[in-house]
Design a protein around this motif. Structure first.
Motif, PDB file in Angstrom:
ATOM      1  N   PHE A 400      37.596  52.791  13.087  1.00 19.10           N
ATOM      2  CA  PHE A 400      38.970  53.066  12.676  1.00 19.10           C
ATOM      3  C   PHE A 400      39.201  54.574  12.709  1.00 19.10           C
ATOM      4  N   TRP A 401      40.387  54.940  13.201  1.00 17.58           N
ATOM      5  CA  TRP A 401      40.824  56.336  13.159  1.00 17.58           C
ATOM      6  C   TRP A 401      42.221  56.340  12.551  1.00 17.58           C
ATOM      7  N   ASN A 402      42.302  56.667  11.275  1.00 15.73           N
ATOM      8  CA  ASN A 402      43.576  56.607  10.557  1.00 15.73           C
ATOM      9  C   ASN A 402      43.978  57.993  10.072  1.00 15.73           C
ATOM     10  N   ASP A 403      45.256  58.298  10.244  1.00 13.75           N
ATOM     11  CA  ASP A 403      45.830  59.543   9.734  1.00 13.75           C
ATOM     12  C   ASP A 403      47.150  59.209   9.054  1.00 13.75           C
ATOM     13  N   ASP A 404      47.282  59.625   7.787  1.00 16.00           N
ATOM     14  CA  ASP A 404      48.491  59.377   7.011  1.00 16.00           C
ATOM     15  C   ASP A 404      49.087  60.713   6.571  1.00 16.00           C
ATOM     16  N   SER A 405      50.401  60.745   6.502  1.00 12.12           N
ATOM     17  CA  SER A 405      51.067  61.943   5.996  1.00 12.12           C
ATOM     18  C   SER A 405      52.232  61.548   5.107  1.00 12.12           C
ATOM     19  N   ALA A 406      52.624  62.454   4.222  1.00 15.92           N
ATOM     20  CA  ALA A 406      53.738  62.199   3.305  1.00 15.92           C
ATOM     21  C   ALA A 406      54.464  63.496   3.004  1.00 15.92           C
ATOM     22  N   LEU A 407      55.781  63.385   2.945  1.00 14.90           N
ATOM     23  CA  LEU A 407      56.629  64.459   2.441  1.00 14.90           C
ATOM     24  C   LEU A 407      57.262  63.936   1.159  1.00 14.90           C
TER      25      LEU A 407
END
Length: 896
Positions: A400-407
């Motif tokens: 798995f290659w997961n990237d999450d972002s949030a503003l």
């Protein structure tokens, strides 16, 4: 009160012993047994049929009487034989018949096949009786079958319990990942759907160790089938697409399925790759080796509506699957899949705290997320499943290659803060599971081995540093330094698991005695460090209080004895394992070592009784023990999310949760009347010596569990009923549930006693009585009540969901449909109503076997959905952005 239901159930269970059994044999003038003779028992006065049976190949029959009537008759009915009728008493007896031959003249024959039949442990549904003109794939029809329910994640339930296997023509091509079969197998290729009750997938154990769950077997119209579904769709606005190509070849000795699916209009095809059925424990160990989500960004809320209305996605999924027989007994299977998925989500929330020690605070958040998820999965399986030997080895890998972002924009008490958050979390895992069962004289030897290795690396970055406002347990604020611009939390987990076991089974008539021995070893290495990054990315480290280097070992050695009994009506299974746990932990940062030894007894009993022809009663009871995993043992603070700072306690090494449970079940299945019913009750009490603790200021939470004895109690009853009305061509289903849970927690230095209750009622109605229309309707009403000490009144939330799908067929090959959805929530005096309307037109080009669909989704162009959430210390109102109205044109076709 908590013991009344199980005792009453056992008394009712025991009352079934007194029923009368009628058995015998039907022969012809030559003394040979006659097969397929109907033997019927009825009431002499009213002539009503009470029960019936059909003779087997030897002419034998057996049936039970579900009546207290005394004046009864028994009669036979067979083609080319003269009927016989006798008066009998309501008592157990043997009645044999010798039939004389008689020529049967047929003037006119009207054949009407039964839509649901039962033979032994197999219930068969004639799928064409439940399909509408609009249905294309198996999933469209499966949800309408009486006794069967399909969850939103695709899991298939039969009489309230998930199935353990999903076959197509007797083969498990997808190894439990059957979602893609349901959503891609054309209904035109399916003949029947079979439910295999008490299914034991291992042939050599079938008469010795009964299964406890049911399986699904999809029987195709042809033994050799090349089929599959394809669709190509485009839409606006913005530009949308949906392409699905899933050809498949399904035969007795070989099956394959290839699939490529991509869309950006909200269809969650990636869920089709999840394991939904886990088989039998004697097949080996099966685990969903998903990433450990220990760190996270702050996440926008998800609405409880259809994904096509809110899911802002861009997904690509490719899958290849093959199973083939080698010789008469061996089978080889290979499965591989790749998923690339991008998802966007936005919501605004208002959280109101009602606990007295923080009451009055209101926290507002606006969150925008971007998720990038990639996965590569593969498995190779080799199996021998014969009546004399069983062998199965499964090797699998997952990456798995997961990237999450949030503003995030956060406002509390007039203070507004904004943060950007990023999480990178690659994961890799490998598993190998082996199980073999070999005969040794009249005994059976079972050897199992399982090994697993997984690495999880996660890095959470938060900017700016001022967004993090946390406090120590003594209420002093944590100072991360004025020169720090952003915070970075690193986390790494290495997991190694090993299981070895051997068992021997002695079988004699209806009894099977087993003895097991084995070891389960688990090693976890956790490392974490919190750091600050200043100008020019210079790192600032915060010492040992924010660092962990922990090694955790858990070795469980066990001896177990088991006893199984099975006859025509009874299934009883008892398992008594004695386990010795040796648990050790080493904290390299603080130079601490600890270890403990503990004996644990975990008995379990399963009893099942068939009675009154169509009834089945089950009782499950047992004790389980869970010790603290490594994520409850670290002494250094970990920033698990930008809103939560967590610390546990290595002194919790032998923290244990002991759960005692009892689960009585009552089922009714009558294929003659197309009626299915189930009742389930579950009571669990959990004894814990650790209490969850949380300290919050509203905008941040510090989690720190404490050592304190406490109990968590839960009880839940569920009931479901479904009936198909043949003349009306309608199916009606009703599900109800009521659950209560009680638990304790430490909140801002005060012990809070929580009581939560939930009630649900769901009604489903499907009708295809008229050739010019069909209807699917769902009504769901639920209520949640939360009462916590420290709050003045109990908080209550109510939810109403209605779904109507109406199709009209004004002309051949033409159909027009309307979909209406209502999602209504009420909290206190505030109500939130969400309505959606969809319209579609379909044209079926019969000659070319192509279907065209024009669909207008979200006609009212709603852009927000409002929903409420009830928690133990607060209530939350979420406003979630959804997909605006759009139009989609789709061409659908079947391969072949």
């Amino acid at each position: 009160m908590k013991h009344i239901l199980p005792i009453a159930f056992l008394l009712f269970f025991n009352a079934a012993f007194s029923q009368s059994v009628i058995k015998g044999k039907v022969t012809g003038p030559d003394g040979e047994g006659i097969a397929n003779v109907n033997v019927i028992v009825g009431d002499t006065l009213s002539a009503a049929i009470i029960t019936f049976a059909m003779t087997d190949v030897n002419g034998a029959y057996s049936m039970r009487l579900n009546t207290t009537l005394q004046g009864l008759y028994i009669r036979t009915r067979a083609f080319n034989f003269k009927d016989e009728r006798r008066s009998i008493r309501n008592e157990s007896q043997t009645i044999d018949f010798v039939l004389s031959k008689q020529v049967s003249l047929l003037k006119e024959v009207v054949v009407q096949s039964q839509i649901i039949t039962k033979s032994g442990d197999t219930i068969s549904y004639n799928i064409s009786a439940f399909a509408n003109q609009k249905d294309r794939v198996l999933a469209d029809v499966l949800k309408r079958l009486p006794g069967i329910k399909v969850q939103s994640d695709g899991t298939v339930f039969y009489n309230g319990e998930a199935v353990n296997k999903f076959y197509v023509n007797g083969k498990d091509l997808m190894e439990g990942r059957y979602g893609i079969i349901n959503n891609s197998l054309p209904i035109s290729a399916v003949g029947n759907v079979e439910v295999l009750e008490n299914h034991q997938p291992i042939s050599i154990l079938r008469d010795k160790v009964p299964g406890e769950k049911a399986a699904i077997n999809v029987k195709l119209k042809s033994n050799i089938t090349y089929t599959g579904e394809g669709r190509v769709g485009v839409g606006y606005s913005p530009f949308l697409w949906n392409i699905q190509l899933t050809p498949m070849f399904l035969a007795q000795k070989k099956q394959w399925l290839l699939s490529y699916k991509t869309n950006n209009n909200g269809e969650s095809v990636e869920s089709e790759d999840n394991i939904l059925a886990f088989g039998d424990r004697y097949e080996g160990i099966v685990k969903n080796a998903d990433p450990i989500r220990f760190l996270s960004v702050e996440n926008a809320a998800v609405p409880n509506i259809s994904p096509e209305k809110y899911l802002m996605n861009n997904v690509h999924m490719a899958s290849g699957n093959l199973v083939t027989s080698i010789g008469k007994e061996w089978e080889v299977k290979a499965n591989v899949s790749f998923i690339n998925n991008k998802t966007d989500r936005t919501s605004a929330s208002e959280e109101s705290f009602y606990q007295s020690n923080i009451g009055g605070l209101k926290l507002s958040k606006q969150i925008t997320n971007h998720y990038y998820n990639n996965s590569l999965k593969g498995s190779f399986t080799i199996t021998k499943n014969s009546k004399k030997t069983f062998f199965k080895n499964v090797s699998s890998y997952r990456m798995f290659w997961n990237d999450d972002s949030a503003l995030v924009h956060r406002t509390l008490s007039g203070q507004r803060l904004t943060a950007t958050e990023n999480l990178s979390s690659p994961t890799g895992s490998f598993q190998n599971s082996l199980s073999a069962i070999l005969p040794l004289g009249k005994k059976l030897i079972n050897v199992q081995s399982f090994v697993s290795y997984q690495t999880d690396r996660q890095t959470l970055d938060v900017y700016p540093r001022e967004y993090l406002q946390f406090y120590y347990p003594d209420k002093s604020i944590i100072d991360f330094g004025d020169t720090v611009l952003r915070m970075s939390q690193g986390y790494r987990m290495e997991s190694f698991d090993l299981s070895k076991s051997a068992s021997i089974k002695f079988a004699r008539e209806h009894w099977t005695l087993s003895a097991d021995a084995g070891i389960d070893f688990s090693r976890k290495d956790l490392s974490s460090r919190l750091s600050g990054r200043g100008d020019k990315d210079v790192a600032t480290y915060y010492g040992d209080a924010f660092r962990n280097e922990l090694q955790f070992n858990n070795l469980c050695s066990y001896l177990a004895s088991g006893l199984n009994f099975r006859n025509q009506r009874w299934i009883v299974s008892m398992h008594l394992p004695l386990k010795l746990y040796h648990i050790s932990a080493r904290d390299r940062v603080r130079d601490l070592r600890s270890h403990e030894n503990r004996f644990v007894l975990e008995p379990r009993v399963y009893a099942q009784r068939e009675f009154f022809s169509y009834w089945k009663g089950v009782l499950i009871a047992g004790v389980t023990t869970r010790f603290s995993p490594i994520n409850e043992l670290y002494d250094g603070y970990i920033l698990t999310s930008p809103a939560t700072l967590s610390v546990m306690n290595s002194k919790n090494l032998m923290n244990r949760n002991i759960s005692k449970y009892v689960n009585p079940i009552l089922e009714f299945r009558n294929p003659l009347s197309n009626f299915f019913f189930n009742f389930r009750y579950n009571y669990t009490i959990e004894n814990r010596n650790q209490m969850p603790g949380i300290y919050t200021t509203g905008n941040s939470n510090t989690v720190a569990n404490i050592i304190k004895d406490n109990n968590a109690v839960s009880s839940k009853f569920t009931g479901g009923a479904g009936k198909f009305f043949t003349k009306l061509k309608s199916n009606i289903s009703l599900d109800i549930s009521h659950g209560v849970s009680r638990s304790d927690m430490l909140f801002n230095d005060s012990v809070i006693h929580n009581r939560n209750s939930n009630e649900t009622l769901e009604f489903r109605f499907n009708n295809k009585r008229f050739k010019w229309a069909s209807l699917d309707y769902t009504f769901s009403l639920s209520q949640s009540r939360q009462h916590s000490s420290g709050s003045a009144d109990a908080a209550r939330a109510k939810y109403l969901v209605q779904k109507l799908d109406m199709m009209f067929y004004p002309l051949n090959s033409h159909s027009v449909g309307v979909e209406w959805n209502q999602f209504h929530a009420k909290l206190g005096g505030n109500a939130y109503n969400n309505l959606f309307y969809d319209l579609k037109y379909q044209y079926n080009w019969i000659k070319k076997k192509i279907e065209f669909e024009l669909k207008w989704v979200n006609i009212s162009n709603n852009k927000l959905v409002e929903q409420v959430i009830l928690g133990p210390v607060s209530t939350t109102l979420n406003r979630m952005e959804i997909r605006p109205g759009y139009v989609m044109v789709t061409v659908k076709f079947n391969f072949k």
